[in-house]
Design a protein around this motif. Structure first.
Motif, PDB file in Angstrom:
ATOM      1  N   ASP A 148      14.797  -2.732  10.251  1.00 19.20           N
ATOM      2  CA  ASP A 148      14.885  -1.935  11.412  1.00 19.20           C
ATOM      3  C   ASP A 148      12.933  -2.665  12.264  1.00 19.20           C
ATOM      4  O   ASP A 148      12.989  -2.099  13.030  1.00 19.20           O
ATOM      5  CB  ASP A 148      13.908  -0.469  11.179  1.00 19.20           C
ATOM      6  N   GLY A 149      12.443  -3.256  11.415  1.00 21.68           N
ATOM      7  CA  GLY A 149      11.120  -4.391  12.141  1.00 21.68           C
ATOM      8  C   GLY A 149      10.176  -3.572  12.137  1.00 21.68           C
ATOM      9  O   GLY A 149       9.051  -4.437  12.515  1.00 21.68           O
ATOM     10  N   ASP A 150       9.965  -1.956  11.445  1.00 25.07           N
ATOM     11  CA  ASP A 150       8.864  -1.363  11.361  1.00 25.07           C
ATOM     12  C   ASP A 150       8.018  -0.386   9.721  1.00 25.07           C
ATOM     13  O   ASP A 150       7.214  -0.201   9.939  1.00 25.07           O
ATOM     14  CB  ASP A 150       8.877   0.057  11.740  1.00 25.07           C
ATOM     15  N   ARG A 151       8.998  -1.034   9.124  1.00 31.25           N
ATOM     16  CA  ARG A 151       8.509  -0.936   7.695  1.00 31.25           C
ATOM     17  C   ARG A 151       8.882  -1.965   7.142  1.00 31.25           C
ATOM     18  O   ARG A 151       9.049  -2.987   6.923  1.00 31.25           O
ATOM     19  CB  ARG A 151       9.484  -0.002   7.028  1.00 31.25           C
ATOM     20  N   VAL A 152       7.261  -2.109   5.736  1.00 27.62           N
ATOM     21  CA  VAL A 152       6.929  -3.564   5.023  1.00 27.62           C
ATOM     22  C   VAL A 152       7.100  -3.054   3.545  1.00 27.62           C
ATOM     23  O   VAL A 152       5.705  -2.053   3.254  1.00 27.62           O
ATOM     24  CB  VAL A 152       5.953  -4.508   5.132  1.00 27.62           C
ATOM     25  N   ALA A 153       7.289  -4.079   2.339  1.00 25.81           N
ATOM     26  CA  ALA A 153       7.402  -2.815   0.900  1.00 25.81           C
ATOM     27  C   ALA A 153       6.586  -4.129   0.461  1.00 25.81           C
ATOM     28  O   ALA A 153       7.129  -5.076   0.375  1.00 25.81           O
ATOM     29  CB  ALA A 153       8.678  -2.423   0.953  1.00 25.81           C
ATOM     30  N   TYR A 154       5.784  -4.010  -0.815  1.00 23.92           N
ATOM     31  CA  TYR A 154       5.426  -4.199  -1.207  1.00 23.92           C
ATOM     32  C   TYR A 154       4.794  -4.036  -2.966  1.00 23.92           C
ATOM     33  O   TYR A 154       4.571  -3.441  -3.178  1.00 23.92           O
ATOM     34  CB  TYR A 154       4.246  -5.272  -0.958  1.00 23.92           C
ATOM     35  N   GLY A 155       4.833  -4.668  -3.952  1.00 25.60           N
ATOM     36  CA  GLY A 155       4.728  -4.175  -4.601  1.00 25.60           C
ATOM     37  C   GLY A 155       4.137  -5.080  -5.941  1.00 25.60           C
ATOM     38  O   GLY A 155       3.708  -5.945  -5.468  1.00 25.60           O
ATOM     39  N   CYS A 156       2.987  -4.595  -6.432  1.00 30.22           N
ATOM     40  CA  CYS A 156       1.945  -4.473  -7.208  1.00 30.22           C
ATOM     41  C   CYS A 156       1.344  -5.237  -8.501  1.00 30.22           C
ATOM     42  O   CYS A 156       2.812  -4.566  -9.452  1.00 30.22           O
ATOM     43  CB  CYS A 156       1.337  -3.982  -6.953  1.00 30.22           C
ATOM     44  N   THR A 157       1.134  -5.344  -8.996  1.00 30.00           N
ATOM     45  CA  THR A 157       1.103  -5.759 -11.343  1.00 30.00           C
ATOM     46  C   THR A 157       0.333  -4.601 -11.591  1.00 30.00           C
ATOM     47  O   THR A 157       0.135  -3.745 -12.336  1.00 30.00           O
ATOM     48  CB  THR A 157       0.042  -6.866 -11.373  1.00 30.00           C
ATOM     49  N   ASN A 158       0.556  -3.565 -10.830  1.00 31.98           N
ATOM     50  CA  ASN A 158       0.158  -2.003 -11.471  1.00 31.98           C
ATOM     51  C   ASN A 158       1.004  -1.490 -11.389  1.00 31.98           C
ATOM     52  O   ASN A 158       0.840  -0.471 -12.323  1.00 31.98           O
ATOM     53  CB  ASN A 158      -1.352  -1.332 -10.819  1.00 31.98           C
ATOM     54  N   GLY A 159       2.585  -1.418 -11.270  1.00 30.98           N
ATOM     55  CA  GLY A 159       3.625  -1.054 -11.670  1.00 30.98           C
ATOM     56  C   GLY A 159       3.865  -0.070  -9.967  1.00 30.98           C
ATOM     57  O   GLY A 159       4.789   0.322  -9.888  1.00 30.98           O
ATOM     58  N   SER A 160       2.945  -0.440  -9.278  1.00 28.43           N
ATOM     59  CA  SER A 160       3.565   0.524  -7.963  1.00 28.43           C
ATOM     60  C   SER A 160       3.826  -0.075  -6.958  1.00 28.43           C
ATOM     61  O   SER A 160       3.952  -1.386  -6.430  1.00 28.43           O
ATOM     62  CB  SER A 160       2.041   1.211  -7.843  1.00 28.43           C
ATOM     63  N   ILE A 161       4.845   0.286  -5.752  1.00 30.57           N
ATOM     64  CA  ILE A 161       5.517  -0.041  -4.428  1.00 30.57           C
ATOM     65  C   ILE A 161       5.195   0.895  -3.205  1.00 30.57           C
ATOM     66  O   ILE A 161       4.866   1.991  -3.840  1.00 30.57           O
ATOM     67  CB  ILE A 161       7.332  -0.412  -4.831  1.00 30.57           C
ATOM     68  N   THR A 162       4.437   0.141  -2.250  1.00 32.49           N
ATOM     69  CA  THR A 162       4.181   0.705  -1.073  1.00 32.49           C
ATOM     70  C   THR A 162       4.533   0.111  -0.212  1.00 32.49           C
ATOM     71  O   THR A 162       5.056  -0.938  -0.266  1.00 32.49           O
ATOM     72  CB  THR A 162       2.667   0.406  -0.653  1.00 32.49           C
ATOM     73  N   VAL A 163       5.294   1.390   0.450  1.00 30.76           N
ATOM     74  CA  VAL A 163       6.107   0.473   2.265  1.00 30.76           C
ATOM     75  C   VAL A 163       4.755   1.488   3.180  1.00 30.76           C
ATOM     76  O   VAL A 163       4.285   2.818   3.213  1.00 30.76           O
ATOM     77  CB  VAL A 163       7.669   2.116   1.805  1.00 30.76           C
ATOM     78  N   CYS A 164       4.811   0.653   3.708  1.00 25.90           N
ATOM     79  CA  CYS A 164       3.156   0.770   4.873  1.00 25.90           C
ATOM     80  C   CYS A 164       4.565   0.775   6.078  1.00 25.90           C
ATOM     81  O   CYS A 164       5.378  -0.150   6.453  1.00 25.90           O
ATOM     82  CB  CYS A 164       2.634  -0.448   5.147  1.00 25.90           C
ATOM     83  N   SER A 165       4.289   1.504   7.842  1.00 24.97           N
ATOM     84  CA  SER A 165       4.250   0.957   8.436  1.00 24.97           C
ATOM     85  C   SER A 165       3.432   0.013   9.346  1.00 24.97           C
ATOM     86  O   SER A 165       2.236  -0.289   9.481  1.00 24.97           O
ATOM     87  CB  SER A 165       3.684   1.743  10.220  1.00 24.97           C
ATOM     88  N   ILE A 166       4.574  -1.304   9.650  1.00 25.61           N
ATOM     89  CA  ILE A 166       4.320  -2.318  10.536  1.00 25.61           C
ATOM     90  C   ILE A 166       2.932  -1.933  11.705  1.00 25.61           C
ATOM     91  O   ILE A 166       2.364  -2.612  12.424  1.00 25.61           O
ATOM     92  CB  ILE A 166       4.803  -3.177  11.145  1.00 25.61           C
ATOM     93  N   THR A 167       3.542  -0.744  12.751  1.00 31.15           N
ATOM     94  CA  THR A 167       3.182  -0.664  14.061  1.00 31.15           C
ATOM     95  C   THR A 167       2.020   0.039  13.613  1.00 31.15           C
ATOM     96  O   THR A 167       0.820  -0.430  14.528  1.00 31.15           O
ATOM     97  CB  THR A 167       3.990   0.736  14.580  1.00 31.15           C
ATOM     98  N   THR A 168       1.578   0.673  12.525  1.00 23.91           N
ATOM     99  CA  THR A 168       0.692   1.905  13.075  1.00 23.91           C
ATOM    100  C   THR A 168      -0.690   1.492  11.408  1.00 23.91           C
ATOM    101  O   THR A 168      -1.935   1.561  11.817  1.00 23.91           O
ATOM    102  CB  THR A 168       0.507   3.057  12.468  1.00 23.91           C
ATOM    103  N   GLY A 169       0.332   0.560  10.582  1.00 23.05           N
ATOM    104  CA  GLY A 169      -0.373   0.192   9.868  1.00 23.05           C
ATOM    105  C   GLY A 169      -0.688   1.444   8.145  1.00 23.05           C
ATOM    106  O   GLY A 169      -1.176   1.336   7.263  1.00 23.05           O
ATOM    107  N   ASP A 170       0.158   2.467   9.012  1.00 26.61           N
ATOM    108  CA  ASP A 170      -0.050   3.781   8.301  1.00 26.61           C
ATOM    109  C   ASP A 170       1.233   3.407   6.762  1.00 26.61           C
ATOM    110  O   ASP A 170       1.611   3.280   6.466  1.00 26.61           O
ATOM    111  CB  ASP A 170       0.484   4.641   8.467  1.00 26.61           C
ATOM    112  N   MET A 171       0.382   4.072   5.576  1.00 26.89           N
ATOM    113  CA  MET A 171       0.979   3.500   4.288  1.00 26.89           C
ATOM    114  C   MET A 171       2.123   5.062   4.615  1.00 26.89           C
ATOM    115  O   MET A 171       1.681   6.316   4.825  1.00 26.89           O
ATOM    116  CB  MET A 171       0.664   4.042   3.214  1.00 26.89           C
ATOM    117  N   LEU A 172       3.857   5.198   4.206  1.00 23.83           N
ATOM    118  CA  LEU A 172       4.155   5.656   4.103  1.00 23.83           C
ATOM    119  C   LEU A 172       4.487   6.563   2.924  1.00 23.83           C
ATOM    120  O   LEU A 172       4.926   7.781   2.272  1.00 23.83           O
ATOM    121  CB  LEU A 172       5.738   5.444   4.761  1.00 23.83           C
ATOM    122  N   PHE A 173       4.590   5.410   2.047  1.00 23.07           N
ATOM    123  CA  PHE A 173       4.680   6.027   0.395  1.00 23.07           C
ATOM    124  C   PHE A 173       3.861   4.728  -0.913  1.00 23.07           C
ATOM    125  O   PHE A 173       3.575   4.283  -0.433  1.00 23.07           O
ATOM    126  CB  PHE A 173       6.367   6.009   0.109  1.00 23.07           C
TER     127      PHE A 173
END
Length: 452
Positions: free
Chosen positions: A382-407
């Motif tokens: 949809d071009g509005d969400r980005v997800a990234y995984g980290c070394t601490n075992g978490s996954i963050t999903v953010c809105s590209i439009t607002t920069g807000d963390m969704l999950f």
């Protein structure tokens, strides 16, 4: 039934309308019953009842027409338009100010008597809102009121604007001028009709102060001081740019959205997401300034953590000052010099000036925080969400439009080294050094399954 007793014939008229309903009429719903009660309360016991509409929309429009006949068409149409178009409602005081700025409304109000000040009599606004009190609810901040039901919003918009689209744009323009404080402390000139009314008592008067507020961005405190409590004008922040965009006011929209003061106040009021959505809306409405608005959006995205920090805006002023000369944010900063009070100018003079300041724009559009080293990144279709995984075992999903963390997705016990969205964007897969692949619902953030 509002303390009224109906005759048998009147009760039968209500029952007949209820029985004649269709699924599209919404007859029998609580809203329909409320409107019928309001209508029936106006009947006299000696009158034969008129046919009761079984359609909610027809009942609402009948109410509007009844108010127009009772209180004056120009007054009612302008008041209903303001209630309908305000993003977060309108207060009784604001409605009085807005009506006072409308010369056609004032001319009608002054038809028989001209008061010493050029404002709509308070009793006129109070009576109109009393007539509508059953259909209004508090919205947004303070004492702002809006329609309590979607049917009223839709019926009012259709009744007011379908036959006269230009009226809608005029009201948006009036609302933008009000929330910008355009007519504060100045003599607003009269229309010919209002001039005729006023000059029957004040022959030489051609304009007057309508006693509307300045609508400053700050109601209390100093943005550039650490020693004061900041109180921002949330009504201006919520309404002004929305009405500028809706009224097609391109230059005014760009001036607001590129102002360091406006940007700072939006984040101080925890309205950063709303600001980003305003930028997206303005870019869609005004293609001619899309590039400049995009630079403002990139400026915010690059410095998003700075805007969200509790620090004073000194750092934001420095960031704006570091922008290339063609940056709309830096242009606004330069224009502010000499216009604001010494507290701001003192901070501005302390900005570090680069003798060889870069004149090319940073390609970074958005900087997102991560709880650890990022190992994998994925974009949704949809071009509005980005997800990234980290070394601490978490996954963050953010809105590209607002920069807000969704999950923030928790479940892996070791670093996440890869993430991927399904083609339809509904599922997110993650792979980890804990030897599992997990599937997540990308809409809710819940884990769907874990594969070992």
């Amino acid at each position: 039934m509002q303390g009224r007793t109906l005759t048998a014939e009147q009760i039968q008229a209500v029952l007949d309308a209820f029985r004649a309903r269709t699924p599209d009429d919404k007859a029998g719903t609580p809203l329909w019953l409320t409107l019928v009660a309001h209508l029936a309360a106006t009947w006299h016991s000696y009158d034969s009842p008129p046919a009761v509409p079984s359609s909610v929309r027809v009942l609402i429009v009948a109410l509007f027409k009844q108010l127009a006949a009772l209180r004056g068409e120009k007054l009612v149409r302008k008041a209903l338009a303001c209630i309908t178009l305000c993003k977060e409602g309108v207060s009784e005081v604001e409605l009085g100010h807005l009506l006072s700025l409308d010369d056609a409304v004032l001319a009608k109000a002054y038809e028989w008597w001209v008061p010493p000040v050029r404002v709509v009599p308070c009793i006129v606004v109070t009576r109109l809102l009393a007539d509508l009190r059953a259909f209004l609810a508090r919205r947004g901040t303070g004492s702002a009121m809006g329609w309590y039901h979607r049917q009223f919003q839709e019926a009012a918009a259709a009744w007011l604007f379908d036959a006269d689209p230009a009226f809608k744009q005029r009201v948006h323009t009036d609302l933008a001028a009000y929330f910008a404080g355009t007519f504060h402390g100045i003599l607003k000139q009269y229309s010919e009709d209002l001039k005729k009314c006023v000059q029957t008592k004040y022959p030489d008067e051609t304009g007057a102060d309508r006693l509307v507020p300045a609508q400053n961005l700050l109601l209390a405190g100093d943005l550039f001081s650490t020693d004061t409590t900041i109180v921002v004008n949330q009504r201006r922040l919520a309404e002004l740019v929305y009405h500028c965009i809706s009224a097609g006011m391109e230059a005014e929209t760009l001036a607001q959205l590129s102002s360091p003061m406006y940007l700072t106040c939006k984040f101080k009021a925890s309205m950063g997401t709303d600001l980003q959505l305003e930028l997206v809306s303005a870019m869609q409405h005004f293609p001619a300034i899309k590039a400049e608005l995009g630079r403002v959006k990139s400026f915010i995205g690059f410095h998003i953590s700075l805007f969200r920090s509790p620090a004073v805006p000194w750092a934001i002023v420095q960031a704006a000052n570091n922008q290339p000369d063609e940056s709309p944010v830096r242009k606004q900063l330069v224009d502010l010099e000499g216009k604001l009070k010494p507290a701001y100018l003192g901070f501005a003079k302390r900005c570090i000036q680069w003798h060889a300041r870069p004149q090319s724009f940073d390609p970074c559009l958005l900087t997102l925080p991560a709880p650890g080293t990022v190992q994998g990144v994925a974009y949704a279709s949809d071009g509005d969400r980005v997800a990234y995984g980290c070394t601490n075992g978490s996954i963050t999903v953010c809105s590209i439009t607002t920069g807000d963390m969704l999950f923030s997705l928790e479940g892996h016990t070791d670093m996440v080294f890869s993430v991927a969205f399904a083609p339809d964007g509904k599922t997110l897969a993650s792979g980890s050094w804990d030897k599992t692949v997990k599937l997540w619902d990308a809409a809710s953030g819940s884990q769907k399954s874990s594969l070992e």
